[in-house]
Design a protein around this motif. Structure first.
Motif, PDB file in Angstrom:
ATOM      1  N   VAL A 159      30.238  36.499  50.553  1.00 64.50           N
ATOM      2  CA  VAL A 159      29.508  37.465  49.705  1.00 64.50           C
ATOM      3  C   VAL A 159      30.401  37.924  48.542  1.00 64.50           C
ATOM      4  O   VAL A 159      29.979  37.944  47.383  1.00 64.50           O
ATOM      5  N   LEU A 160      31.635  38.272  48.895  1.00 62.19           N
ATOM      6  CA  LEU A 160      32.558  38.765  47.851  1.00 62.19           C
ATOM      7  C   LEU A 160      32.844  37.673  46.815  1.00 62.19           C
ATOM      8  O   LEU A 160      32.839  37.916  45.610  1.00 62.19           O
ATOM      9  N   HIS A 161      33.085  36.465  47.318  1.00 58.13           N
ATOM     10  CA  HIS A 161      33.436  35.370  46.408  1.00 58.13           C
ATOM     11  C   HIS A 161      32.277  35.035  45.470  1.00 58.13           C
ATOM     12  O   HIS A 161      32.482  34.829  44.258  1.00 58.13           O
ATOM     13  N   ASP A 162      31.071  35.018  46.029  1.00 58.97           N
ATOM     14  CA  ASP A 162      29.897  34.702  45.192  1.00 58.97           C
ATOM     15  C   ASP A 162      29.729  35.753  44.090  1.00 58.97           C
ATOM     16  O   ASP A 162      29.448  35.417  42.936  1.00 58.97           O
ATOM     17  N   ALA A 163      29.868  37.010  44.524  1.00 54.60           N
ATOM     18  CA  ALA A 163      29.703  38.102  43.539  1.00 54.60           C
ATOM     19  C   ALA A 163      30.767  37.984  42.446  1.00 54.60           C
ATOM     20  O   ALA A 163      30.506  38.178  41.254  1.00 54.60           O
ATOM     21  N   TYR A 164      31.992  37.654  42.857  1.00 55.84           N
ATOM     22  CA  TYR A 164      33.116  37.511  41.916  1.00 55.84           C
ATOM     23  C   TYR A 164      32.868  36.368  40.936  1.00 55.84           C
ATOM     24  O   TYR A 164      33.061  36.500  39.722  1.00 55.84           O
ATOM     25  N   LEU A 165      32.386  35.243  41.484  1.00 52.51           N
ATOM     26  CA  LEU A 165      32.104  34.092  40.602  1.00 52.51           C
ATOM     27  C   LEU A 165      31.060  34.455  39.552  1.00 52.51           C
ATOM     28  O   LEU A 165      31.187  34.118  38.376  1.00 52.51           O
ATOM     29  N   GLN A 166      30.054  35.180  40.011  1.00 52.25           N
ATOM     30  CA  GLN A 166      28.949  35.530  39.124  1.00 52.25           C
ATOM     31  C   GLN A 166      29.404  36.517  38.030  1.00 52.25           C
ATOM     32  O   GLN A 166      29.069  36.363  36.866  1.00 52.25           O
ATOM     33  N   GLU A 167      30.169  37.513  38.448  1.00 53.86           N
ATOM     34  CA  GLU A 167      30.506  38.589  37.512  1.00 53.86           C
ATOM     35  C   GLU A 167      31.705  38.267  36.607  1.00 53.86           C
ATOM     36  O   GLU A 167      31.765  38.718  35.466  1.00 53.86           O
ATOM     37  N   SER A 168      32.672  37.510  37.130  1.00 53.78           N
ATOM     38  CA  SER A 168      33.917  37.332  36.356  1.00 53.78           C
ATOM     39  C   SER A 168      33.847  36.186  35.350  1.00 53.78           C
ATOM     40  O   SER A 168      34.622  36.158  34.395  1.00 53.78           O
ATOM     41  N   GLY A 169      32.949  35.273  35.573  1.00 55.68           N
ATOM     42  CA  GLY A 169      32.884  34.099  34.690  1.00 55.68           C
ATOM     43  C   GLY A 169      34.148  33.261  34.773  1.00 55.68           C
ATOM     44  O   GLY A 169      34.531  32.584  33.813  1.00 55.68           O
ATOM     45  N   ALA A 201      49.560  26.302  21.492  1.00 53.73           N
ATOM     46  CA  ALA A 201      50.136  27.315  22.397  1.00 53.73           C
ATOM     47  C   ALA A 201      49.493  28.678  22.161  1.00 53.73           C
ATOM     48  O   ALA A 201      49.274  29.449  23.106  1.00 53.73           O
ATOM     49  N   GLN A 202      49.184  28.937  20.908  1.00 57.83           N
ATOM     50  CA  GLN A 202      48.525  30.208  20.582  1.00 57.83           C
ATOM     51  C   GLN A 202      47.165  30.296  21.282  1.00 57.83           C
ATOM     52  O   GLN A 202      46.819  31.328  21.854  1.00 57.83           O
ATOM     53  N   LYS A 203      46.435  29.173  21.237  1.00 54.75           N
ATOM     54  CA  LYS A 203      45.112  29.145  21.861  1.00 54.75           C
ATOM     55  C   LYS A 203      45.241  29.341  23.383  1.00 54.75           C
ATOM     56  O   LYS A 203      44.505  30.119  23.990  1.00 54.75           O
ATOM     57  N   LEU A 204      46.209  28.641  23.958  1.00 60.25           N
ATOM     58  CA  LEU A 204      46.424  28.755  25.406  1.00 60.25           C
ATOM     59  C   LEU A 204      46.834  30.190  25.777  1.00 60.25           C
ATOM     60  O   LEU A 204      46.357  30.751  26.773  1.00 60.25           O
ATOM     61  N   SER A 205      47.675  30.765  24.944  1.00 58.91           N
ATOM     62  CA  SER A 205      48.129  32.133  25.198  1.00 58.91           C
ATOM     63  C   SER A 205      46.953  33.119  25.177  1.00 58.91           C
ATOM     64  O   SER A 205      46.850  33.999  26.044  1.00 58.91           O
ATOM     65  N   GLU A 206      46.071  32.928  24.209  1.00 60.12           N
ATOM     66  CA  GLU A 206      44.906  33.834  24.136  1.00 60.12           C
ATOM     67  C   GLU A 206      44.017  33.693  25.357  1.00 60.12           C
ATOM     68  O   GLU A 206      43.489  34.675  25.879  1.00 60.12           O
ATOM     69  N   LEU A 207      43.855  32.452  25.820  1.00 61.87           N
ATOM     70  CA  LEU A 207      43.042  32.244  27.021  1.00 61.87           C
ATOM     71  C   LEU A 207      43.685  32.903  28.245  1.00 61.87           C
ATOM     72  O   LEU A 207      42.998  33.498  29.074  1.00 61.87           O
ATOM     73  N   LEU A 208      45.001  32.788  28.327  1.00 65.82           N
ATOM     74  CA  LEU A 208      45.699  33.386  29.483  1.00 65.82           C
ATOM     75  C   LEU A 208      45.572  34.911  29.486  1.00 65.82           C
ATOM     76  O   LEU A 208      45.548  35.533  30.551  1.00 65.82           O
ATOM     77  N   THR A 209      45.506  35.498  28.292  1.00 70.05           N
ATOM     78  CA  THR A 209      45.362  36.963  28.258  1.00 70.05           C
ATOM     79  C   THR A 209      43.964  37.398  28.716  1.00 70.05           C
ATOM     80  O   THR A 209      43.781  38.543  29.092  1.00 70.05           O
ATOM     81  N   ARG A 210      43.011  36.465  28.661  1.00 70.46           N
ATOM     82  CA  ARG A 210      41.650  36.832  29.105  1.00 70.46           C
ATOM     83  C   ARG A 210      41.496  36.705  30.621  1.00 70.46           C
ATOM     84  O   ARG A 210      40.516  37.170  31.177  1.00 70.46           O
ATOM     85  N   LEU A 211      42.441  36.048  31.258  1.00 71.46           N
ATOM     86  CA  LEU A 211      42.347  35.898  32.717  1.00 71.46           C
ATOM     87  C   LEU A 211      42.630  37.237  33.413  1.00 71.46           C
ATOM     88  O   LEU A 211      43.286  38.112  32.851  1.00 71.46           O
ATOM     89  N   PRO A 212      42.152  37.379  34.623  1.00 74.34           N
ATOM     90  CA  PRO A 212      42.469  38.605  35.377  1.00 74.34           C
ATOM     91  C   PRO A 212      43.984  38.745  35.565  1.00 74.34           C
ATOM     92  O   PRO A 212      44.696  37.747  35.545  1.00 74.34           O
ATOM     93  N   THR A 213      44.427  39.984  35.716  1.00 74.94           N
ATOM     94  CA  THR A 213      45.864  40.204  35.971  1.00 74.94           C
ATOM     95  C   THR A 213      46.085  40.650  37.423  1.00 74.94           C
ATOM     96  O   THR A 213      47.121  41.207  37.761  1.00 74.94           O
ATOM     97  N   GLY A 214      45.116  40.404  38.275  1.00 75.36           N
ATOM     98  CA  GLY A 214      45.234  40.727  39.688  1.00 75.36           C
ATOM     99  C   GLY A 214      43.954  40.286  40.384  1.00 75.36           C
ATOM    100  O   GLY A 214      43.073  39.675  39.758  1.00 75.36           O
ATOM    101  N   ILE A 215      43.884  40.587  41.666  1.00 75.96           N
ATOM    102  CA  ILE A 215      42.684  40.204  42.434  1.00 75.96           C
ATOM    103  C   ILE A 215      41.495  41.005  41.907  1.00 75.96           C
ATOM    104  O   ILE A 215      41.578  42.226  41.730  1.00 75.96           O
ATOM    105  N   VAL A 216      40.395  40.268  41.646  1.00 73.50           N
ATOM    106  CA  VAL A 216      39.233  40.914  41.017  1.00 73.50           C
ATOM    107  C   VAL A 216      38.353  41.573  42.072  1.00 73.50           C
ATOM    108  O   VAL A 216      38.057  40.979  43.110  1.00 73.50           O
ATOM    109  N   LEU A 217      37.970  42.799  41.812  1.00 80.32           N
ATOM    110  CA  LEU A 217      37.038  43.493  42.719  1.00 80.32           C
ATOM    111  C   LEU A 217      35.639  43.450  42.106  1.00 80.32           C
ATOM    112  O   LEU A 217      35.436  43.950  41.005  1.00 80.32           O
ATOM    113  N   PRO A 218      34.700  42.830  42.757  1.00 82.86           N
ATOM    114  CA  PRO A 218      33.361  42.736  42.167  1.00 82.86           C
ATOM    115  C   PRO A 218      32.641  44.091  42.139  1.00 82.86           C
ATOM    116  O   PRO A 218      32.969  44.977  42.920  1.00 82.86           O
TER     117      PRO A 218
END
Lengths: 628, 177
Positions: B102-112, B160-177
């Motif tokens: 349940v948690l994983h599905d919700a996370y997949l849906q909400e976090s993109g 590298a700039q593009k990759l860096s920007e993408l990395l900043t959009r990633l979560p910085t910890g475990i995501v809580l849905p």
């Protein structure tokens, strides 16, 4: 020129040569070792902004890498201070350190290091939470993310690695760094504040801070000869001001003369004002004015200085003595030509742009002293705290003892060159040790005296030995009593005749202890003692300036010449008899003990008579006092 | 998105190292003209840089790390892993499995997160391709012209700039849905 050293604590720079080379190239730095001597750095770093040492802040063992505070401590200790007296000018500290295997502390180990440094080397002169070491965080983590934490941990600054170039490092060094006064910026070498002690380096940093503000007032306090005016010149150099550096030494003269010298006067403002003149404050337009010994200002000048000290943007206003002349035309033209700033005829004010500095070797930062000596409270606030946040204290030689060897070498070189003696010389270690041990009561002037003496004694020799030092009694502190014997006390019978210079030296050197009861009314007692000393000086001056020829004006005076005596004591060329009488009355404030038939008694009677005469003259117009 | 930043998370450690220690500290600060000049003479700094870009060198290890991040990131930032730890670990296995799902599905849906992963993979492949080009230009005999090397380095920085920007959009910890 002494090149500053920067320490970079960063896990990546320390191990990757290409990154270090890139940083050095971008910022015009030269990589050196901890063990590099000043001389080596001077050679390697010629034309460079600074030398840089890299420290990983980590220890490696095989494939494992562990963050290490010990490693940081060891590296910092190498330059705090270094074996040859140098100090880290600035420390760049990374925030994230990657250990192997990773640890949770990695993300913020730099902040952990900073907290450790604040604890180990706290800035005891500042509020808790500050560090003596000037630490600037250097990271690619945005300021918004970690700036707050860095601030709370005690960092002096925060900068992004990508923003670092020569201009940025120079800016950071000037703002936060502990850099010696080795960048002349147009100043002659002999005007540098020499030394690398922490106390001096901090004052230089404060000086740059004031100078860089451009529009500011500052009060510089410190013992005689400690370099207060030179610090003012240093501030002026860092202010980037295009105008002149104008020192004004407050002489004990009449109120009008003093005011005129400082703020200028229009033609006819007083008997000596034959033409309109701008004062020192106006001469410093677009530059810096430093008022030396500001405590000596008369009330009128203090009031005007209070107004002058008020900053309206970059502008200050001043009012010259007297009125702008309206005729003849030549006088009006000359008056206009004499104006350095912008004159507003409707308000009779002149607008100037001046960095205002004032110095004193008296404790102006003590409210009791200000109250007892008539130094106005609002003026103190305006000069010392309103713009600068507090007075700047230039350390005495005692507070910067570690600078003695360096200072001595420089002084000895200058003194030897002046005598045409042999140079270079090797100064024996025992000589330096001996000089370091001395309790420098005479401050820089005392050290100069010894350097001159040694230059003479060792003029033809390449080696300076203990035997070349002057005999101990000339500078040995144990010769100076810690308590000055009080007059009329049992000790007073032991008082020997001393020279005035000696008496002054002893007074300055005195260490007083006292209980609350003894301190009660102590300033009044001190005033009385001072009065007695001043009377003795007056008697000596009267002896030294006998009236000759038939110029005697008052038969009761005999060959005594009160005006000449006061002129001698005040070191002024012009003085009216009324002004001399005023000065005598001030000196002989407690006149009860002065016998009428003594020289002092007769001069005092003359002064009283002269004062009464002046009062009477004042009531009649057009009777200006005669001047000599 | 709410995140548990204080909880130890391998994906976040890897993200942080790639973004901060590699891209920002080592790649984005590169100065193409300076490096192209450096290529002209033998020096410890040139050797140090060559050690990074040669096949199997540090930059290639980082490319591998980035690819590994792409593989683990979906699970690595998932709240499902919280069920295995703490008080929830005492629940019966079937309940745990249901909660994780349940948690994983919700996370997949909400976090993109899957969308980010695809973008990241693309950016890593682009950077790898340009890094290969740089290696060829740098190590070829006779050496490429400084202008060619500088241009290759310039492209690396853009990627590298593009990759860096993408990395900043990633979560910085475990995501809580």
């Amino acid at each position: 020129m002494k090149i500053p050293r920067i320490l970079v604590i960063d896990d990546q720079y320390a191990v990757e040569a290409d990154l270090r080379a890139d940083l050095c190239d971008r910022c015009n730095l030269v990589e050196v070792m901890e063990s590099t001597s000043d001389l080596e750095l001077e050679v390697q770093g010629s034309g460079k902004l600074a030398g840089v040492v890299f420290c990983a802040g980590q220890k490696r063992s095989g494939d494992q890498v562990a963050n290490s505070l010990d490693e940081v401590d060891r590296t910092i200790s190498a330059g705090w201070p270094g074996s040859t007296g140098w100090r880290w000018a600035m420390i760049f500290l990374d925030i994230r350190f990657d250990s192997k295997p990773n640890r949770s502390e990695d993300k913020s180990f730099g902040l952990r290091i900073l907290e450790h440094l604040v604890e180990k080397w706290p800035d005891t002169m500042a509020a808790p939470g500050n560090c003596d070491l000037p630490v600037v965080m250097l990271s690619t983590i945005p300021f918004q993310e970690r700036g707050g934490q860095a601030n709370r941990a005690g960092a002096h600054g925060y900068t992004d690695k990508a923003d670092l170039d020569e201009a940025a490092v120079r800016e950071l060094l000037e703002e936060h760094g502990l850099i010696p006064d080795s960048a002349p910026r147009g100043r002659p070498e002999h005007r540098l504040l020499i030394g690398g002690s922490l106390a001096l380096l901090k004052v230089l940093r404060e000086g740059r801070r004031i100078g860089r503000q451009k529009f500011c007032n500052a009060l510089i306090l410190g013992p005689q000869g400690s370099g207060k005016t030179t610090l003012g010149e240093y501030m002026h150099a860092y202010s980037g001001r295009t105008g002149a550096f104008v020192p004004y030494y407050v002489k004990p003269s009449t109120a009008n003369l003093q005011y005129g010298e400082l703020f200028g006067s229009w033609r006819g403002a007083h008997s000596e004002a034959h033409e309109s003149n701008c004062g020192h404050a106006e001469q410093a337009h677009q530059g810096t004015l430093v008022i030396e010994e500001v405590h000596g200002l008369k009330t009128d000048s203090q009031v005007e200085l209070l107004q002058f000290g008020r900053l309206e943007g970059s502008r200050r206003l001043l009012r010259r003595l007297g009125k702008f002349p309206t005729s003849p035309d030549a006088a009006v033209r000359q008056a206009r030509q004499s104006i350095r700033g912008e004159y507003d005829p409707s308000r009779e004010l002149i607008t100037v742009n001046v960095l205002l500095l004032a110095t004193s070797n008296y404790p102006l930062d003590e409210p009791v002293w200000r109250a007892a000596n008539g130094f106005q409270e609002p003026l103190y606030t305006r000069l010392a705290t309103e713009y600068a946040g507090g007075p700047i204290h230039v350390p005495s030689l005692l507070e910067r003892r570690e600078d003695v060897p360096l200072l001595f070498e420089v002084m000895l070189k200058r003194a030897t060159e002046k005598l045409g003696g042999v140079w270079p010389k090797h100064v024996a270690r025992e000589v330096m040790d001996r000089l370091r041990e001395i309790d420098w009561t005479g401050d820089i002037a005392g050290l100069w005296g010894i350097a001159r003496k040694v230059a003479e004694a060792a003029k033809s020799w390449q080696e300076v030995l203990l035997r070349h030092l002057p005999v101990a009694k000339h500078f040995e502190p144990s010769e100076i009593p810690t308590v000055v014997p009080l007059p009329n006390s049992a000790q007073s019978t032991d008082i020997k005749t001393v020279t005035f210079a000696d008496a002054l030296g002893r007074l300055k050197a005195v260490n007083v202890t006292g209980t609350r009861r003894e301190l009660h009314g102590s300033l009044r007692d001190l005033d009385a003692a001072y009065g007695q000393l001043a009377q003795k000086l007056l008697e000596m001056a009267l002896d030294a300036t006998p009236e000759t020829g038939d110029t005697r004006k008052d038969p009761a005076l005999g060959d005594l010449s009160p005006t000449k005596a006061i002129k001698l004591l005040l070191k002024v060329d012009k003085l009216s008899t009324t002004q001399a009488a005023d000065e005598i009355l001030r000196i002989c404030k407690s006149a009860e003990l002065i016998p009428d038939n003594s020289d002092l008694g007769r001069v005092l009677a003359w002064a009283k008579k002269r004062r009464r005469g002046a009062k009477a003259e004042k009531q009649e117009p057009d009777s200006s006092p005669p001047t000599e | 998105m709410f995140m548990l930043e204080s909880t130890a998370c391998d994906a976040e450690n890897l993200r942080g190292q790639l973004h901060h220690s590699w891209l920002k500290n080592e790649v984005l600060i590169l100065r193409p003209n300076y490096l192209a000049r450096m290529r002209e003479t033998v020096s410890p700094q040139r050797t140090s840089f060559e050690e990074k870009i040669k096949p199997g060198g540090k930059f290639w290890q980082r490319i591998d790390d980035a690819r590994r991040l792409c593989e683990i990131m979906t699970a690595g930032f998932s709240p499902a892993q919280l069920v295995d730890a703490g008080d929830l670990a005492v629940l019966p296995e079937d309940v745990q499995a249901l909660m994780k799902q349940v948690l994983h599905d919700a996370y997949l849906q909400e976090s993109g997160i899957d969308g980010y992963r695809r973008q990241l993979q693309g950016a890593v492949n682009e950077l790898a391709a340009d890094l290969e080009e740089l290696g060829k230009a740098w190590f070829q005999e006779p050496p490429a012209e400084p202008g060619v090397i500088a241009a290759a380095l310039g492209r690396i920085i853009v990627r590298a700039q593009k990759l860096s920007e993408l990395l900043t959009r990633l979560p910085t910890g475990i995501v809580l849905p």
